[in-house]
Design a protein around this motif. Structure first.
Motif, PDB file in Angstrom:
ATOM      1  N   TRP A  11       0.794  -1.219   0.000  1.00  0.00           N
ATOM      2  CA  TRP A  11       0.000   0.000   0.000  1.00  0.00           C
ATOM      3  C   TRP A  11       0.831   1.277   0.000  1.00  0.00           C
ATOM      4  CZ3 TRP A  11      -3.796   1.641  -2.242  1.00  0.00           C
ATOM      5  CH2 TRP A  11      -4.458   2.795  -1.877  1.00  0.00           C
ATOM      6  N   ASN A  12       1.882   1.352   0.781  1.00  0.00           N
ATOM      7  CA  ASN A  12       2.692   2.579   0.794  1.00  0.00           C
ATOM      8  C   ASN A  12       3.294   2.855  -0.576  1.00  0.00           C
ATOM      9  OD1 ASN A  12       2.216   3.292   3.458  1.00  0.00           O
ATOM     10  ND2 ASN A  12       3.899   2.045   4.211  1.00  0.00           N
ATOM     11  N   GLU A  13       3.763   1.823  -1.233  1.00  0.00           N
ATOM     12  CA  GLU A  13       4.305   1.968  -2.582  1.00  0.00           C
ATOM     13  C   GLU A  13       3.209   2.390  -3.561  1.00  0.00           C
ATOM     14  OE1 GLU A  13       6.211  -0.897  -6.008  1.00  0.00           O
ATOM     15  OE2 GLU A  13       6.464  -1.467  -3.913  1.00  0.00           O
ATOM     16  N   MET A  14       2.032   1.776  -3.447  1.00  0.00           N
ATOM     17  CA  MET A  14       0.925   2.101  -4.348  1.00  0.00           C
ATOM     18  C   MET A  14       0.457   3.542  -4.144  1.00  0.00           C
ATOM     19  SD  MET A  14       0.546  -0.497  -6.242  1.00  0.00           S
ATOM     20  CE  MET A  14      -0.817   0.195  -7.108  1.00  0.00           C
ATOM     21  N   LYS A  15       0.434   4.007  -2.906  1.00  0.00           N
ATOM     22  CA  LYS A  15       0.035   5.397  -2.657  1.00  0.00           C
ATOM     23  C   LYS A  15       0.958   6.352  -3.395  1.00  0.00           C
ATOM     24  CE  LYS A  15      -0.055   5.938   1.820  1.00  0.00           C
ATOM     25  NZ  LYS A  15      -0.349   6.249   3.223  1.00  0.00           N
ATOM     26  N   ALA A  23      -1.994  13.683  -9.602  1.00  0.00           N
ATOM     27  CA  ALA A  23      -1.413  14.684  -8.699  1.00  0.00           C
ATOM     28  C   ALA A  23      -2.421  15.301  -7.735  1.00  0.00           C
ATOM     29  CB  ALA A  23      -0.735  15.774  -9.517  1.00  0.00           C
ATOM     30  N   ASP A  24      -3.700  15.260  -8.047  1.00  0.00           N
ATOM     31  CA  ASP A  24      -4.724  15.877  -7.192  1.00  0.00           C
ATOM     32  C   ASP A  24      -5.071  15.054  -5.953  1.00  0.00           C
ATOM     33  OD1 ASP A  24      -4.875  17.967  -8.963  1.00  0.00           O
ATOM     34  OD2 ASP A  24      -6.670  17.234  -9.975  1.00  0.00           O
ATOM     35  N   LEU A  25      -4.599  13.822  -5.877  1.00  0.00           N
ATOM     36  CA  LEU A  25      -4.936  12.968  -4.739  1.00  0.00           C
ATOM     37  C   LEU A  25      -4.227  13.422  -3.470  1.00  0.00           C
ATOM     38  CD1 LEU A  25      -4.806   9.427  -6.359  1.00  0.00           C
ATOM     39  CD2 LEU A  25      -6.829  10.729  -5.715  1.00  0.00           C
ATOM     40  N   THR A  26      -4.948  13.351  -2.367  1.00  0.00           N
ATOM     41  CA  THR A  26      -4.387  13.698  -1.061  1.00  0.00           C
ATOM     42  C   THR A  26      -4.259  12.433  -0.213  1.00  0.00           C
ATOM     43  OG1 THR A  26      -6.542  14.013  -0.030  1.00  0.00           O
ATOM     44  CG2 THR A  26      -5.581  15.931  -1.148  1.00  0.00           C
ATOM     45  N   ASP A  27      -3.602  12.561   0.932  1.00  0.00           N
ATOM     46  CA  ASP A  27      -3.507  11.420   1.852  1.00  0.00           C
ATOM     47  C   ASP A  27      -4.895  10.969   2.305  1.00  0.00           C
ATOM     48  OD1 ASP A  27      -0.740  11.142   1.754  1.00  0.00           O
ATOM     49  OD2 ASP A  27      -0.418  12.538   3.396  1.00  0.00           O
ATOM     50  N   ASP A  28      -5.805  11.917   2.495  1.00  0.00           N
ATOM     51  CA  ASP A  28      -7.174  11.560   2.893  1.00  0.00           C
ATOM     52  C   ASP A  28      -7.869  10.737   1.818  1.00  0.00           C
ATOM     53  OD1 ASP A  28      -7.011  12.768   5.360  1.00  0.00           O
ATOM     54  OD2 ASP A  28      -7.959  14.626   4.717  1.00  0.00           O
ATOM     55  N   ASP A  29      -7.622  11.076   0.545  1.00  0.00           N
ATOM     56  CA  ASP A  29      -8.214  10.310  -0.551  1.00  0.00           C
ATOM     57  C   ASP A  29      -7.698   8.880  -0.563  1.00  0.00           C
ATOM     58  OD1 ASP A  29      -9.586  12.550  -1.571  1.00  0.00           O
ATOM     59  OD2 ASP A  29      -7.840  13.149  -2.757  1.00  0.00           O
ATOM     60  N   LEU A  30      -6.497   8.689  -0.071  1.00  0.00           N
ATOM     61  CA  LEU A  30      -5.840   7.391  -0.143  1.00  0.00           C
ATOM     62  C   LEU A  30      -5.894   6.618   1.167  1.00  0.00           C
ATOM     63  CD1 LEU A  30      -2.807   8.523  -2.292  1.00  0.00           C
ATOM     64  CD2 LEU A  30      -4.800   7.221  -3.043  1.00  0.00           C
ATOM     65  N   MET A  31      -6.805   6.998   2.052  1.00  0.00           N
ATOM     66  CA  MET A  31      -6.996   6.242   3.287  1.00  0.00           C
ATOM     67  C   MET A  31      -7.563   4.880   2.912  1.00  0.00           C
ATOM     68  SD  MET A  31      -6.241   8.093   6.018  1.00  0.00           S
ATOM     69  CE  MET A  31      -7.252   7.543   7.362  1.00  0.00           C
ATOM     70  N   TYR A  32      -6.934   3.827   3.384  1.00  0.00           N
ATOM     71  CA  TYR A  32      -7.360   2.469   3.056  1.00  0.00           C
ATOM     72  C   TYR A  32      -7.536   1.660   4.322  1.00  0.00           C
ATOM     73  CZ  TYR A  32      -6.940  -2.422   1.787  1.00  0.00           C
ATOM     74  OH  TYR A  32      -7.156  -3.761   1.680  1.00  0.00           O
ATOM     75  N   ALA A  33      -8.692   1.047   4.436  1.00  0.00           N
ATOM     76  CA  ALA A  33      -8.945   0.135   5.546  1.00  0.00           C
ATOM     77  C   ALA A  33      -9.154  -1.254   4.952  1.00  0.00           C
ATOM     78  CB  ALA A  33     -10.183   0.569   6.322  1.00  0.00           C
ATOM     79  N   GLN A  39     -14.929   0.796  -1.645  1.00  0.00           N
ATOM     80  CA  GLN A  39     -15.033   2.202  -1.267  1.00  0.00           C
ATOM     81  C   GLN A  39     -13.820   2.986  -1.768  1.00  0.00           C
ATOM     82  OE1 GLN A  39     -15.737  -0.389   0.603  1.00  0.00           O
ATOM     83  NE2 GLN A  39     -17.457   0.005   1.964  1.00  0.00           N
ATOM     84  N   LEU A  40     -12.638   2.395  -1.654  1.00  0.00           N
ATOM     85  CA  LEU A  40     -11.427   3.040  -2.137  1.00  0.00           C
ATOM     86  C   LEU A  40     -11.513   3.268  -3.644  1.00  0.00           C
ATOM     87  CD1 LEU A  40      -8.499   4.053  -1.758  1.00  0.00           C
ATOM     88  CD2 LEU A  40      -7.772   1.691  -2.133  1.00  0.00           C
ATOM     89  N   LEU A  41     -11.907   2.243  -4.383  1.00  0.00           N
ATOM     90  CA  LEU A  41     -12.033   2.384  -5.837  1.00  0.00           C
ATOM     91  C   LEU A  41     -13.042   3.471  -6.197  1.00  0.00           C
ATOM     92  CD1 LEU A  41     -11.942  -1.289  -7.180  1.00  0.00           C
ATOM     93  CD2 LEU A  41     -10.331   0.543  -7.684  1.00  0.00           C
ATOM     94  N   GLY A  42     -14.167   3.503  -5.493  1.00  0.00           N
ATOM     95  CA  GLY A  42     -15.181   4.526  -5.759  1.00  0.00           C
ATOM     96  C   GLY A  42     -14.664   5.931  -5.503  1.00  0.00           C
ATOM     97  N   GLN A  46     -14.106   8.838  -8.380  1.00  0.00           N
ATOM     98  CA  GLN A  46     -14.700  10.179  -8.302  1.00  0.00           C
ATOM     99  C   GLN A  46     -13.646  11.259  -8.401  1.00  0.00           C
ATOM    100  OE1 GLN A  46     -16.853  10.099  -4.582  1.00  0.00           O
ATOM    101  NE2 GLN A  46     -18.810   9.922  -5.660  1.00  0.00           N
ATOM    102  N   LYS A  47     -12.559  11.087  -7.688  1.00  0.00           N
ATOM    103  CA  LYS A  47     -11.522  12.120  -7.606  1.00  0.00           C
ATOM    104  C   LYS A  47     -10.732  12.252  -8.908  1.00  0.00           C
ATOM    105  CE  LYS A  47      -8.953  14.949  -5.050  1.00  0.00           C
ATOM    106  NZ  LYS A  47      -9.318  15.932  -4.085  1.00  0.00           N
ATOM    107  N   THR A  48     -10.435  11.121  -9.565  1.00  0.00           N
ATOM    108  CA  THR A  48      -9.579  11.153 -10.743  1.00  0.00           C
ATOM    109  C   THR A  48     -10.337  11.174 -12.060  1.00  0.00           C
ATOM    110  OG1 THR A  48      -9.430   8.737 -10.919  1.00  0.00           O
ATOM    111  CG2 THR A  48      -7.789   9.847  -9.522  1.00  0.00           C
ATOM    112  N   GLY A  49     -11.581  10.699 -12.044  1.00  0.00           N
ATOM    113  CA  GLY A  49     -12.344  10.579 -13.283  1.00  0.00           C
ATOM    114  C   GLY A  49     -11.925   9.363 -14.094  1.00  0.00           C
ATOM    115  N   ALA A  50     -11.041   8.538 -13.559  1.00  0.00           N
ATOM    116  CA  ALA A  50     -10.579   7.342 -14.255  1.00  0.00           C
ATOM    117  C   ALA A  50     -11.630   6.239 -14.159  1.00  0.00           C
ATOM    118  CB  ALA A  50      -9.265   6.850 -13.647  1.00  0.00           C
TER     119      ALA A  50
END
Length: 65
Positions: A11-15, A23-33, A39-42, A46-50
């Protein structure tokens, strides 16, 4: 190996790679449980439009079916 363990183990590498690619992603966007892959994919979608398939392939190394 389950998808959960693959994400958790790398996960740290993927983040870092996600932040490079989107570039617009923040640490909050990348919170993973653990167990929260959908939920992460969703959130990333939303954030990236990908497309979900693109993100799934990037994160898991294969297409989401």
């Amino acid at each position: 190996m389950s998808l959960e363990l693959k994400i958790k183990g790398n996960w740290n590498e993927m983040k870092g790679k996600l932040k490079e690619k989107y570039a617009d992603l923040t640490d909050d966007d990348l919170m993973y449980a653990e167990g929260q892959e959908d939920q992460l994919l969703g959130k990333l979608q939303q954030k990236t439009g990908a497309a979900k398939e693109e993100l799934s392939k990037f994160l898991f190394g294969k297409d989401e079916k």
